[in-house]
Motif scaffolding. Sequence first.
Motif, short mmCIF file in Angstrom:
data_model
loop_
_atom_site.label_atom_id
_atom_site.label_comp_id
_atom_site.label_asym_id
_atom_site.label_seq_id
_atom_site.Cartn_x
_atom_site.Cartn_y
_atom_site.Cartn_z
N LEU A 88 17.98 55.05 53.30
CA LEU A 88 17.20 53.83 53.07
C LEU A 88 17.92 52.61 53.63
CD1 LEU A 88 15.69 54.36 49.48
CD2 LEU A 88 14.66 54.82 51.71
N TYR A 91 17.22 52.58 57.21
CA TYR A 91 15.86 52.06 57.40
C TYR A 91 15.86 50.53 57.32
CZ TYR A 91 13.56 56.66 56.98
OH TYR A 91 13.12 57.92 57.19
N GLU A 94 17.21 49.03 60.39
CA GLU A 94 16.25 49.15 61.49
C GLU A 94 15.14 48.11 61.37
OE1 GLU A 94 13.92 52.85 62.92
OE2 GLU A 94 15.82 53.57 62.09
N GLU A 95 14.66 47.93 60.14
CA GLU A 95 13.58 46.96 59.92
C GLU A 95 14.02 45.55 60.29
OE1 GLU A 95 12.41 47.59 55.84
OE2 GLU A 95 11.88 49.67 56.30
N MET A 96 15.23 45.20 59.87
CA MET A 96 15.72 43.85 60.18
C MET A 96 15.99 43.70 61.67
SD MET A 96 15.78 41.72 57.76
CE MET A 96 14.21 42.37 57.34
N ASN A 142 16.07 47.12 46.55
CA ASN A 142 15.67 47.16 47.97
C ASN A 142 15.51 45.77 48.55
OD1 ASN A 142 15.52 49.98 48.49
ND2 ASN A 142 13.72 50.04 47.17
N GLN A 146 17.75 44.17 51.48
CA GLN A 146 17.13 43.64 52.69
C GLN A 146 17.61 42.21 52.98
OE1 GLN A 146 12.81 43.82 52.74
NE2 GLN A 146 13.05 44.88 54.68
N LEU A 241 14.26 35.79 58.71
CA LEU A 241 13.93 37.15 59.14
C LEU A 241 13.17 37.91 58.05
CD1 LEU A 241 17.05 38.51 61.04
CD2 LEU A 241 14.95 37.58 61.96
N THR A 242 13.66 37.81 56.81
CA THR A 242 13.00 38.55 55.73
C THR A 242 11.79 37.80 55.20
OG1 THR A 242 14.40 37.54 54.05
CG2 THR A 242 15.17 39.62 54.98
N ASN A 244 11.97 35.90 52.86
CA ASN A 244 12.12 36.06 51.42
C ASN A 244 13.52 35.64 50.99
OD1 ASN A 244 11.97 36.88 48.77
ND2 ASN A 244 12.18 39.07 49.24
#
Lengths: 304, 183
Positions: A88, A91, A94-96, A142, A146, A241-242, A244
């Motif tokens: 995770l 993952y 990778e998402e960021m 999570n 992130q 980027l997030t 959030n």
Amino acid sequence: MALALPLAEQVRRNKSATVRLFVLVFLILGGLVFSVSLYLQVPLVPALVLALVIGAIYLMISSASSVPAILAAARARPANPEVREEKLLMYAVEEMAVAGGITPVPKVYVQEDEDINAFATGRNYKEAIVCVTTGALKSLSNEELQGVIGHEMSHIRNQDIKVTTYAIALIGLIALLAEIVLRSMFFGGGRRSNSKEGGGNGLLLIIALAFIILAPIISRLVYFAISRKREYLADASGAELTRNPEGLASALEKIAATQPTPNRGDRTVAALYLDNPFRRGHRASAFSTHPPIQDRIARLRGKA
Amino acid sequence: MEPVFWILIALVVILLFYAISKRNGIVRSENQVANAWSQIDVQLQRRGELIPNLVETVKGYAAHEKGVFAAVSDARAAMVSAKGPAEKMKASNALTATLGRLFAIAEAYPELKANTNFLQLQDELSHTENKVAFARQAYNDAVTYFNNAITVFPGSLFRGGRSKKEQLAVPEASKAVPKVSFA
């Protein structure tokens, strides 16, 4: 919400900031060489040339070996995709990377450590590494993870990892040079003549000696100041980027609530971490690598 | 020569360089948009590849839920055949909705939920959906940047017939925060 600049644009803008930092550090280095040549009564030009050659070789060697050295000091190992927690994490990285437009995706490492922390390193954004402690994997949600990865990804986007790698090498060089000179003076080495000097020259010599002693400290202070500024920047652009800011804010809150356990790792790279793994500053100080954590949380929540 | 003449020459050269750098900036930001779209496309494709596996796994436990399987594979086919960013994203959003139904079914089968293969697929699928969301965000940023570059004066003088690009709509459900739920 502010607009996240495309990566190429971000890289271009940060180059000028990087150039300023290095001009400053090089000036200190130049001043040091000048002082040494004055003190040891070596002609300036050969001293400068010699320093330039040694410096270039030193920089090449240390920047090539710094990343493995940093990973070894942190005892970091590549993340294991068989473990769900670490999968995770991969993952999330990778998402960021997608959000920040960074290709290839940075390599993911894990540091076995109870502390909640993370760092990014690498010579440039094409060979970047993100490392997260097992403590962070265990304690962070999570969303918080992130936020942390967003912060580290911003260090990569902002070229901070490159700046840090070279800045650490240069600061090491300055410290090394100053130490060699000071030691050789102590043990009677060098070609210092004992003949009487003119009054003006004597004053110059004292200034030169002071500079030799102070140069390592000054170069560190410059570096710390830049590092603190870049932490704020990485917080802000990580939140871009997030989309959030709360994720990172609440992760920082968890960090603030814990005390760092006696830490492994290399002190020179403390500035690379999400928060300093050795010392948790609660007040602003010229000697801190990171701004006070409460201040960072307040800024993320728009309360500063 | 007259000094005025040389000043004029210098001015023209400076203006020329300025125009070139502005124009290059616009071209760069246009390339950035194309690149951002290809990032989305890669993720959508990956998503399309994962779905048949997921459907097969769920079928093994809940073979009779044929209606949902048909809806998912229709939505998937629609996404694969869609052309152009806006249409493709619309099809992808529809697919997200039907996948939601598939996962809702899975809730009713404890054995399926304990299946490691299913869990991995679920993780990877939600990861891919997150990536689509972040790639769309990057795309929209790139579009905003490009639109600014060609409309704000003086860059607008060097747009060379380029027109503003469309942002990709964010589906209502995920407007707040790109969702990161690993059930």
